[in-house]
Design a protein around this motif. Structure first.
Motif, mmCIF file in Angstrom:
data_model
loop_
_atom_site.group_PDB
_atom_site.id
_atom_site.type_symbol
_atom_site.label_atom_id
_atom_site.label_comp_id
_atom_site.label_asym_id
_atom_site.label_seq_id
_atom_site.Cartn_x
_atom_site.Cartn_y
_atom_site.Cartn_z
ATOM 1 N N MET A 1 55.221 53.766 25.792
ATOM 2 C CA MET A 1 56.064 53.629 24.704
ATOM 3 C C MET A 1 56.920 52.113 24.900
ATOM 4 O O MET A 1 57.351 52.040 26.026
ATOM 5 C CB MET A 1 57.118 54.739 25.044
ATOM 6 C CG MET A 1 58.341 54.803 24.150
ATOM 7 S SD MET A 1 58.822 56.533 23.889
ATOM 8 C CE MET A 1 60.074 56.220 22.428
ATOM 9 N N LYS A 2 57.136 51.692 23.672
ATOM 10 C CA LYS A 2 57.919 50.520 23.634
ATOM 11 C C LYS A 2 59.701 50.623 24.031
ATOM 12 O O LYS A 2 59.992 51.483 23.498
ATOM 13 C CB LYS A 2 57.387 49.666 22.676
ATOM 14 C CG LYS A 2 56.041 49.158 22.595
ATOM 15 C CD LYS A 2 55.749 48.014 21.199
ATOM 16 C CE LYS A 2 54.344 47.546 21.765
ATOM 17 N NZ LYS A 2 54.243 46.267 21.259
ATOM 18 N N LYS A 3 60.197 49.555 24.415
ATOM 19 C CA LYS A 3 61.635 49.381 24.653
ATOM 20 C C LYS A 3 62.068 49.333 23.278
ATOM 21 O O LYS A 3 61.525 48.829 22.281
ATOM 22 C CB LYS A 3 61.911 48.519 25.270
ATOM 23 C CG LYS A 3 61.448 48.400 26.835
ATOM 24 C CD LYS A 3 61.971 47.258 27.729
ATOM 25 C CE LYS A 3 61.261 47.077 29.145
ATOM 26 N NZ LYS A 3 61.547 45.657 29.780
ATOM 27 N N LYS A 4 63.362 49.941 23.131
ATOM 28 C CA LYS A 4 64.362 49.555 21.922
ATOM 29 C C LYS A 4 64.782 48.041 22.072
ATOM 30 O O LYS A 4 65.251 47.701 22.991
ATOM 31 C CB LYS A 4 65.231 50.726 21.725
ATOM 32 C CG LYS A 4 64.963 51.946 21.083
ATOM 33 C CD LYS A 4 66.130 52.835 20.834
ATOM 34 C CE LYS A 4 65.528 54.152 20.305
ATOM 35 N NZ LYS A 4 66.727 55.158 19.878
ATOM 36 N N TYR B 1 58.736 45.256 23.450
ATOM 37 C CA TYR B 1 59.743 45.967 22.426
ATOM 38 C C TYR B 1 59.262 46.393 21.196
ATOM 39 O O TYR B 1 58.342 45.583 20.401
ATOM 40 C CB TYR B 1 60.869 45.071 22.229
ATOM 41 C CG TYR B 1 61.722 44.651 23.449
ATOM 42 C CD1 TYR B 1 62.881 45.228 23.739
ATOM 43 C CD2 TYR B 1 61.157 43.640 24.257
ATOM 44 C CE1 TYR B 1 63.591 45.064 24.827
ATOM 45 C CE2 TYR B 1 62.039 43.509 25.508
ATOM 46 C CZ TYR B 1 63.333 44.357 25.780
ATOM 47 O OH TYR B 1 63.966 43.807 26.882
ATOM 48 N N ASP B 2 59.800 47.336 20.696
ATOM 49 C CA ASP B 2 59.359 48.010 19.403
ATOM 50 C C ASP B 2 59.982 47.091 18.172
ATOM 51 O O ASP B 2 61.273 47.104 17.807
ATOM 52 C CB ASP B 2 59.697 49.558 19.408
ATOM 53 C CG ASP B 2 59.542 50.116 17.875
ATOM 54 O OD1 ASP B 2 58.902 49.426 17.037
ATOM 55 O OD2 ASP B 2 59.978 51.016 17.541
#
Length: 84
Positions: A1-4, A26-27
């Motif tokens: 899952m990518k970071k906010k 990052y997302d």
């Protein structure tokens, strides 16, 4: 899952983040394209519009997050570019 993507409150914080961060972590799906206007606006026009059209333009500009005069200018520019 990518970071906010973090909220950056200053230009300096943004510059530091971009210099040091690995943006692939990052997302960025929530990012929107941004255009900048560099040409001087040295000519003006006056237009008479029906109130309903003017109100619709202002509402659409607000939804787009730009001032209504810039929205009108962008709409005209887009119409001209479509013909090319």
């Amino acid at each position: 899952m990518k970071k906010k993507f973090p909220k950056l409150k200053t230009d300096k914080a943004a510059e530091t983040f971009v210099d040091e961060a690995d943006l692939t972590q990052y997302d960025l799906s929530g990012m929107k394209p941004v255009s900048f206007e560099f040409q001087p606006k040295d000519k003006s026009i006056t237009m008479r519009l029906p109130e309903t059209l003017f109100d619709a333009i202002k509402e659409e500009a607000e939804r787009s997050g730009v001032p209504y005069q810039r929205f009108i200018r962008q709409t005209l520019e887009n119409a001209l570019h479509l013909g090319k």
